[in-house]
Design an enzyme around this catalytic site. Structure first.
Site, PDB file in Angstrom:
ATOM      1  N   LYS A 187      31.230  50.563  49.350  1.00 43.68           N
ATOM      2  CA  LYS A 187      29.805  50.499  49.061  1.00 43.68           C
ATOM      3  C   LYS A 187      29.028  51.182  50.197  1.00 43.68           C
ATOM      4  O   LYS A 187      28.971  52.403  50.249  1.00 43.68           O
ATOM      5  CB  LYS A 187      29.409  49.054  48.811  1.00 43.68           C
ATOM      6  CG  LYS A 187      30.166  48.496  47.587  1.00 43.68           C
ATOM      7  CD  LYS A 187      30.001  47.045  47.385  1.00 43.68           C
ATOM      8  CE  LYS A 187      30.693  46.589  46.110  1.00 43.68           C
ATOM      9  NZ  LYS A 187      32.168  46.777  46.090  1.00 43.68           N
ATOM     10  N   SER A 232      26.472  40.079  43.443  1.00 41.30           N
ATOM     11  CA  SER A 232      26.525  41.467  42.984  1.00 41.30           C
ATOM     12  C   SER A 232      25.764  41.720  41.695  1.00 41.30           C
ATOM     13  O   SER A 232      25.328  42.840  41.442  1.00 41.30           O
ATOM     14  CB  SER A 232      27.981  41.894  42.803  1.00 41.30           C
ATOM     15  OG  SER A 232      28.637  41.070  41.851  1.00 41.30           O
ATOM     16  N   HIS A 255      28.439  43.277  49.291  1.00 41.97           N
ATOM     17  CA  HIS A 255      27.119  43.844  49.001  1.00 41.97           C
ATOM     18  C   HIS A 255      26.097  43.524  50.086  1.00 41.97           C
ATOM     19  O   HIS A 255      24.962  44.000  50.016  1.00 41.97           O
ATOM     20  CB  HIS A 255      26.618  43.328  47.649  1.00 41.97           C
ATOM     21  CG  HIS A 255      27.476  43.745  46.502  1.00 41.97           C
ATOM     22  ND1 HIS A 255      27.276  44.914  45.803  1.00 41.97           N
ATOM     23  CD2 HIS A 255      28.563  43.151  45.945  1.00 41.97           C
ATOM     24  CE1 HIS A 255      28.191  45.021  44.858  1.00 41.97           C
ATOM     25  NE2 HIS A 255      28.982  43.960  44.921  1.00 41.97           N
TER      26      HIS A 255
END
Length: 390
Positions: free
Chosen positions: A241, A182, A210
């Site tokens: 996300k 990240s 991610h």
């Protein structure tokens, strides 16, 4: 000593506030989007994890509203008892199908998912091998598990091999790693890691918070990116996300998710994901599958941002993704540059120790699939101006 003495003596944040460069808790008054309004100022957002650009997509918003209208504002209980909706079951089915796993299980947050998975499947007789750059939720999950935790240098497969060689053969072994890291924006060396896991009888867990949306076939993440979906035992991820919502999940064999479902304290004793979050995540997943050009746009924007920053003489880390670390090294320098950028109209994330090593502070920038080249150019021009002054 009084319990609150540590609170009274903590002045670090207030000292930075007094200097006028405190970088945290700046409030948005608009959607999370490519351009936002922060404290009354137009600001290019280069600090979001909204990788697919879906948090402001009308289809996602409408799906959240429709779910709230049908199922209410919350579930008022845990999944284990009264808090399971048909929406939760639908989301788990769609996730398992998308990630090519037998089963999936949702948690209320991504942090909670790591806590709940790792603490359930490991115990005092087991060993966890954890990359030193792993997310804080993995670090805390290892503590909660009571298993022995052995850390290895970031993405260093030689050190991981040495640690595995010294471990007792009869111990249960879990290798846990971020897929896309990240802060650094690099990708785990998954083929080498999987080979080591096979050689030493370890299971593999990838935190793909991610990775989902960013890499892999149609955004399926790190295991898909390397063609190793069958070799990764557990995929963990988040909805906050690319999926433009809130929550977390595990995708694995049915026997594993069944065990976690009945042994994970963070899962059993927490309220379930609200209906609106389920509806939004379901719609975001549908859009990612049906609009693969978003992943292509994200990669192009990340490559463009890296190239333009380097062209402007800005020190950029070795990222492989649309997460682009800008190296600032010292804590106060990081805060000053962040403040100048924000005042000039660019938001990014200041990252200092312990999230990174001392002396390796950075500004974490990231693109979305919906940023325009003009917005990136404008942001880089501001970066160049600020770095020339500070």
């Amino acid at each position: 000593m009084d319990l609150f003495e540590k609170c009274e003596n903590y002045t670090t944040a207030k000292d930075v506030i007094a200097m006028g460069i405190y970088p945290y808790f700046h409030a948005l008054s608009t959607y999370q989007d490519c351009v936002v309004t922060i404290e009354g100022r137009r600001t290019i957002m280069l600090g979001s994890n909204n990788y697919m650009g879906l948090t402001s997509d009308p289809r996602v918003i409408n799906a959240a509203v429709e779910a709230a209208n049908q199922f209410g504002s919350g579930c008022s209980g845990s999944r284990f008892l009264n808090g399971t909706l048909v929406l939760h079951n639908q989301l788990e089915e769609k996730l398992a199908e998308f990630l090519n796993k037998e089963s999936a299980l949702t948690f209320s947050t991504g942090f909670q998912a790591n806590l709940g998975i790792i603490s359930a499947i490991t115990g005092p007789r087991d060993i966890i091998f954890s990359d030193r750059a792993n997310h804080a939720s993995i670090v805390d999950a290892c503590r909660l598990s009571f298993a022995k935790t052995i850390k290895y240098a970031h993405n260093d497969m030689d050190e991981l091999r040495d640690k595995l060689q010294r471990a007792p053969e009869d111990a249960g072994k879990l290798i846990v790693t971020d897929g896309v890291f990240s802060m650094e924006g690099d990708i785990v060396k998954l083929p080498e890691l999987v080979e080591l896991a096979k050689r030493f009888g370890a299971r593999v867990m990838v935190d793909d918070a991610h990775g989902l949306g960013m890499i892999g076939d149609c955004g399926r993440g790190t295991a898909s990116y390397f063609g190793l979906e069958d070799e990764v035992d557990i995929i963990m991820g988040t909805f906050s996300k690319s999926l433009a919502s809130l929550g977390g999940y595990i995708a694995a064999k049915e026997s594993v998710t069944h065990y976690v479902r009945h042994h994970s304290r963070p899962f059993i004793f927490s309220a379930s994901i609200p209906p609106a979050c389920c509806g939004a995540a379901l719609e975001a997943l549908r859009i990612i599958k049906s609009e693969p050009e978003r992943q292509k746009n994200l990669k192009e924007n990340g490559d463009y941002l890296k190239a333009k920053l380097r062209e402007a003489g800005i020190p950029v880390g070795d990222s492989e993704t649309a997460i682009v670390p800008v190296m600032t090294h010292e804590t106060l320098r990081t805060f000053r540059i962040h403040h100048e950028l924000l005042m000039a109209g660019v938001y990014c994330n200041p990252v200092i120790a312990p999230a990174v090593k001392e002396g390796e502070c950075l500004l974490r920038t990231s693109c979305t699939a919906t940023h325009t080249k003009e917005q990136i150019d404008e942001a880089v021009t501001i970066f160049k101006s600020v770095f020339a002054r500070v």
